[in-house]
Scaffold this active site. Structure first.
Site, mmCIF file in Angstrom:
data_model
loop_
_atom_site.group_PDB
_atom_site.id
_atom_site.type_symbol
_atom_site.label_atom_id
_atom_site.label_comp_id
_atom_site.label_asym_id
_atom_site.label_seq_id
_atom_site.Cartn_x
_atom_site.Cartn_y
_atom_site.Cartn_z
ATOM 1 N N CYS A 72 0.780 -1.232 0.000
ATOM 2 C CA CYS A 72 0.000 0.000 0.000
ATOM 3 C C CYS A 72 0.817 1.291 0.000
ATOM 4 O O CYS A 72 0.566 2.176 -0.825
ATOM 5 C CB CYS A 72 -0.978 0.002 1.157
ATOM 6 S SG CYS A 72 -0.339 -0.658 2.701
ATOM 7 N N HIS A 128 -1.206 7.227 4.928
ATOM 8 C CA HIS A 128 -0.169 6.190 4.961
ATOM 9 C C HIS A 128 1.095 6.554 4.189
ATOM 10 O O HIS A 128 1.738 5.703 3.579
ATOM 11 C CB HIS A 128 -0.732 4.849 4.447
ATOM 12 C CG HIS A 128 -0.029 3.675 5.066
ATOM 13 N ND1 HIS A 128 -0.165 2.376 4.606
ATOM 14 C CD2 HIS A 128 0.836 3.600 6.132
ATOM 15 C CE1 HIS A 128 0.550 1.562 5.340
ATOM 16 N NE2 HIS A 128 1.173 2.270 6.273
#
Length: 566
Positions: A72, A128
């Site tokens: 990710c 993130h």
């Protein structure tokens, strides 16, 4: 100005047309998390209906050869910078909450450019990309507003993030030994939900997919349409929740809609996907209601493939079938994911793009669509290529090669050129290199509901602007994008565990990576090895700094995850 009334009217019409032509499109970028190739029903799986996503696919362009990173953080870094993660040291495992690592500040990212072009920029959902210092957080990186979480996941209901501090242990398989991440030690807990820079406590109990959808719809409903909007909706779905709470969905949906799925975990996952699909429909309907849809670009894709059997900690029953491998590997199941472009600005009726595309390409492509001057685009030192014209006019892509994965710490590599792919090394001693995921061929699954696609929220909203094909043509498109594994004549399996040498595949003829042709085609093998070395020359090592749990502990910040280093 001396103009007769007719001349004045004509002049005003011309000016109005020029203004309309120069109006920048709204950009809605929906990035889902850990959704596998076989988790959307337009790819041929009847098990989990996704009518809203399918409506976008059939009336837009299905990006059939779209590649992302296998994890990710690298995928999100590639999107935001237009650079291969290995060229900026963001490849490899994702950023931990207690880890002093973030997207470098000397790189100007996508929302910063879009703001300069007059856009209002909003991030809803997952960041993130690092937050250990305030200057790395979304509001400091070009977003006008932020409602979401800093880390890689949160609980779907209480929005707590449980960050396990990793230790490294030796993994054995026969005589071979490797390194594995072990998460059985210290854990840090804290709320990770923020509105701009303020922790949000009063949303506890609200299901995350609904919560982020409500926020996205609210952003659209309250947007000044004289200003172009960049809405980056980065969903938690369908990533696992915290340890012991991997799969979370409203019980009433699980029990009422998916009883025909035998596997109880897959049943909950189907409900999670259904909520994600509902979100897409609500966002598209909101754009329609606000009169923004006719001048919008909508992108939908997953950041990487499903983990499926990755680990007991963050396992989900998402499916990459029939593609090989899972999240974190360099196989097709990790890096080739569902991807769609929808817009009334498309100048053709084709519903499938077979052109090679990489997630870095969205950076120059969206800036091109937003009106950035071509000279400025060409002056940018990015790895992505501008695909806007090839997408809207359905012409050949300018991309024919790319690195698929370059991870020097885990020693796994993959590159593509044309139809060929080279794979070298293995992830965790090859434990996750096989085929994985539910094939969806459960005989009790409902019949594919074309009418339901037409009557979905997205279908009703977009049909007047870009009509979907008739039922026969729609089913033909679906058949064309349903990947089958064609039989291989005397195939040579690729065993990256036993053999240290690389394997090569012709992905056009062998999309499931069953037949290693490295011994049969040494000429191709040598050219692919040269390409790999070319990309490795520019690789910036991943420093992977150690965690600092004592400093980052949310207990020091009223039990919330906050920037923790001055």
């Amino acid at each position: 100005m001396n103009c007769c009334p007719v001349t004045l009217v004509l002049l005003l019409l011309v000016i109005g047309n020029v203004i309309a032509a120069e109006k920048k499109p709204h950009i809605i970028y929906i990035l889902c998390d850990d959704v596998g190739w076989n988790d959307v029903s337009y790819h041929g799986n009847d098990q989990i209906p996704t009518p809203n996503i399918d409506a976008l696919a059939y009336s837009g362009v299905i990006l059939h050869k779209h590649y992302v990173q296998p994890i990710c953080t690298p995928s999100r870094a590639a999107l935001m910078t237009g650079k291969y993660p290995s060229n900026i040291g963001i490849q490899g495992v994702p950023i931990g909450g207690a880890q002093p690592k973030a997207l470098p500040l000397d790189i100007k990212i996508l929302p910063q450019y879009l703001k300069e072009l007059g856009y209002r920029t909003s991030l809803v959902g997952k960041w993130h990309l690092g937050f250990y210092k305030k200057e790395y957080t979304p509001l400091e990186r070009g977003f006008d507003s932020f409602f979401g979480y800093y880390n890689g996941l949160i609980d779907y209901y209480n929005h707590i993030y449980d960050d396990p501090i990793p230790t490294f242990t030796e993994t054995c398989r026969g005589t071979k030994r490797g390194i594995n991440w072990n998460f059985n030690g210290e854990h840090l807990y804290g709320l990770d939900l923020h509105r701009n820079e303020t922790p949000v406590w009063d949303m506890a109990g609200k299901y995350a997919t609904d919560m982020f959808t409500d926020e996205a719809v609210n952003q659209i409903e309250n947007h000044d349409t004289n200003t172009p909007l960049f809405l980056y909706l980065a969903h938690l779905a369908c990533h696992a929740g915290n340890w012991g709470q991997n799969l979370q969905a409203p019980n009433e949906l699980v029990n009422s809609k998916f009883n025909y799925i035998i596997d109880p975990n897959r049943r909950v996952y189907a409900a999670m996907m259904s909520k994600l699909d509902e979100s897409v429909g609500r966002v598209v309907a909101a754009l329609k209601k606000k009169d923004m849809l006719q001048n919008s670009i909508i992108v939908f894709l997953s950041d990487n493939g499903a983990p499926t059997i990755l680990s007991s900690q963050w396992q989900t029953p998402g499916s990459n079938y029939p593609l090989r491998g899972v999240k974190v590997t360099q196989w097709e199941g990790a890096v080739r994911t569902p991807a769609i472009l929808w817009s009334p600005l498309l100048k053709h009726n084709s519903h499938i793009s077979h052109q090679l595309m990489h997630i870095t390409d969205w950076f120059p492509t969206l800036l091109s669509a937003a009106g950035l001057d071509s000279k400025q685009l060409s002056a940018m030192k990015v790895d992505g290529v501008d695909q806007w014209k090839s997408l809207i006019y359905n012409t050949a892509s300018v991309r024919n090669k790319m690195p698929v994965e370059l991870d020097e710490l885990r020693n796994i590599y993959a590159v593509r050129r044309g139809n060929w792919k080279l794979v070298q090394g293995n992830s965790l001693l090859g434990f996750y290199d096989g085929y994985s995921g539910d094939n969806g061929e459960n005989t009790t699954s409902p019949v594919y509901n074309v009418k339901g696609i037409m009557e979905s929220d997205a279908g009703r909203a977009i049909n007047p602007l870009r009509a979907m094909p008739n039922e026969k043509a729609l089913l033909s498109v679906r058949q064309q994008v349903t990947i089958k594994c064609p039989p291989q004549n005397n195939p040579t399996p690729c065993d990256t565990f036993t053999n240290d040498r690389p394997c090569i595949f012709n992905i056009a003829e062998d999309p499931c990576e069953r037949n290693d042709l490295s011994l049969q085609r040494p000429d191709i093998l040598n050219r692919m090895k040269e390409l790999l070395e070319e990309y490795r020359e520019s690789l910036v090592p991943d420093s992977y700094p150690p965690y600092i749990p004592a400093q980052a502990n949310p207990r020091k910040f009223n039990n919330t995850w906050e920037p923790w280093m001055a």
